[in-house]
Scaffold this motif. Structure first.
Motif, PDB file in Angstrom:
ATOM      1  N   VAL A  45       0.845  -1.194   0.000  1.00  0.00           N
ATOM      2  CA  VAL A  45       0.000   0.000   0.000  1.00  0.00           C
ATOM      3  C   VAL A  45       0.884   1.249   0.000  1.00  0.00           C
ATOM      4  CG1 VAL A  45      -1.779   1.287   1.273  1.00  0.00           C
ATOM      5  CG2 VAL A  45      -1.830  -1.225   1.256  1.00  0.00           C
ATOM      6  N   THR A  46       0.536   2.227  -0.835  1.00  0.00           N
ATOM      7  CA  THR A  46       1.201   3.536  -0.778  1.00  0.00           C
ATOM      8  C   THR A  46       0.141   4.562  -0.408  1.00  0.00           C
ATOM      9  OG1 THR A  46       0.955   3.766  -3.177  1.00  0.00           O
ATOM     10  CG2 THR A  46       3.110   3.029  -2.379  1.00  0.00           C
ATOM     11  N   PHE A  47       0.581   5.699   0.081  1.00  0.00           N
ATOM     12  CA  PHE A  47      -0.345   6.675   0.636  1.00  0.00           C
ATOM     13  C   PHE A  47      -0.264   7.985  -0.126  1.00  0.00           C
ATOM     14  CE2 PHE A  47       1.229   3.688   3.728  1.00  0.00           C
ATOM     15  CZ  PHE A  47       0.047   3.085   4.128  1.00  0.00           C
ATOM     16  N   TYR A  48      -1.425   8.533  -0.419  1.00  0.00           N
ATOM     17  CA  TYR A  48      -1.517   9.785  -1.165  1.00  0.00           C
ATOM     18  C   TYR A  48      -2.545  10.672  -0.492  1.00  0.00           C
ATOM     19  CZ  TYR A  48       1.265   7.910  -5.009  1.00  0.00           C
ATOM     20  OH  TYR A  48       2.280   7.400  -5.760  1.00  0.00           O
ATOM     21  N   LYS A  49      -2.299  11.985  -0.533  1.00  0.00           N
ATOM     22  CA  LYS A  49      -3.220  12.960   0.046  1.00  0.00           C
ATOM     23  C   LYS A  49      -3.921  13.687  -1.096  1.00  0.00           C
ATOM     24  CE  LYS A  49      -1.907  16.943   2.003  1.00  0.00           C
ATOM     25  NZ  LYS A  49      -1.453  17.947   2.960  1.00  0.00           N
ATOM     26  N   VAL A  50      -5.246  13.865  -0.967  1.00  0.00           N
ATOM     27  CA  VAL A  50      -6.037  14.566  -1.979  1.00  0.00           C
ATOM     28  C   VAL A  50      -5.659  16.047  -1.975  1.00  0.00           C
ATOM     29  CG1 VAL A  50      -8.369  15.206  -2.719  1.00  0.00           C
ATOM     30  CG2 VAL A  50      -7.944  12.924  -1.757  1.00  0.00           C
ATOM     31  N   TRP A  75       2.075  10.805   0.096  1.00  0.00           N
ATOM     32  CA  TRP A  75       1.939  11.212   1.485  1.00  0.00           C
ATOM     33  C   TRP A  75       2.415  10.112   2.402  1.00  0.00           C
ATOM     34  CZ3 TRP A  75       1.976  15.957   2.587  1.00  0.00           C
ATOM     35  CH2 TRP A  75       1.592  16.435   3.850  1.00  0.00           C
ATOM     36  N   TYR A  76       2.186  10.287   3.680  1.00  0.00           N
ATOM     37  CA  TYR A  76       2.603   9.292   4.662  1.00  0.00           C
ATOM     38  C   TYR A  76       1.400   8.910   5.522  1.00  0.00           C
ATOM     39  CZ  TYR A  76       2.643  13.275   7.894  1.00  0.00           C
ATOM     40  OH  TYR A  76       2.286  14.362   8.635  1.00  0.00           O
TER      41      TYR A  76
END
Length: 186
Positions: free
Chosen positions: A114-119, A181-182
């Motif tokens: 899983v990788t994390f992204y911010k809108v 993102w984190y």
């Protein structure tokens, strides 16, 4: 010989105390996996910014340090095991958040890819049922929501990049509406 302590000396000793507290707080911190909260420079040697920059790590990257020491300015610096093996990265200290320790839960997500992204879109971003832009709209998720991305796809012939997400809701979003993102799970 009467020694007069200047106000500067008092500040130095209080900052040394803060460094000591920081030192105690982060000793053995290198025994964990950490996720970057911002882009950070990686240096050639333990003297940190006093040595050449040899690379960088990006927001959302996971770093694994294997040793720690102090740079000439008495700041804690870690030797990296991965990525940039042998490079040196400043340890997190109180103040601006540079790295967050992975917990069992966040580490499991990372291990699952899983990788994390911010809108980033001002009006949020549209989540669709499928990767096609014509598929049903599921929901609009708000700006600053953190998405868990599990798959990437490029639409032909447009070249538009789409991400399949599983949180905060399942569906597909467009890459241009988010930034890496984190994740911080207590």
């Amino acid at each position: 010989g009467l020694s007069v302590r200047k106000s500067g000396a008092r500040q130095e000793s209080s900052s040394a105390m803060t460094n000591q507290m920081t030192r105690e707080g982060f000793t053995k911190g290198f025994e964990h996996k950490w996720m970057c909260c911002e882009d950070l420079d990686v240096f050639e040697g333990p003297s940190g910014k006093h040595s050449p920059k040899v690379g960088e790590v990006k927001v959302g990257d996971v770093v694994v340090p294997d040793a720690e020491t102090f740079d000439p300015d008495n700041k804690i610096i870690w030797r990296l095991k991965t990525p940039n093996e042998g490079g040196w990265l400043y340890a997190p200290v109180r103040g601006p958040k540079t790295l967050v320790a992975l917990t069992a839960a966040s580490s499991k997500l990372v291990d699952e890819g899983v990788t994390f992204y911010k809108v980033t879109g001002k009006k949020g971003t549209i989540v669709r049922a499928g990767k096609d832009l014509e598929s049903d709209q599921v929901e609009i998720i708000p700006k600053d929501a953190v998405c868990h991305v599990v798959e990437e796809a490029t639409l032909e012939p447009s070249g538009k990049e789409r991400f399949r997400i599983v949180k905060p809701i399942e569906g597909w979003i467009t890459k241009t509406q988010v930034q890496r993102w984190y994740i911080e799970i207590k």
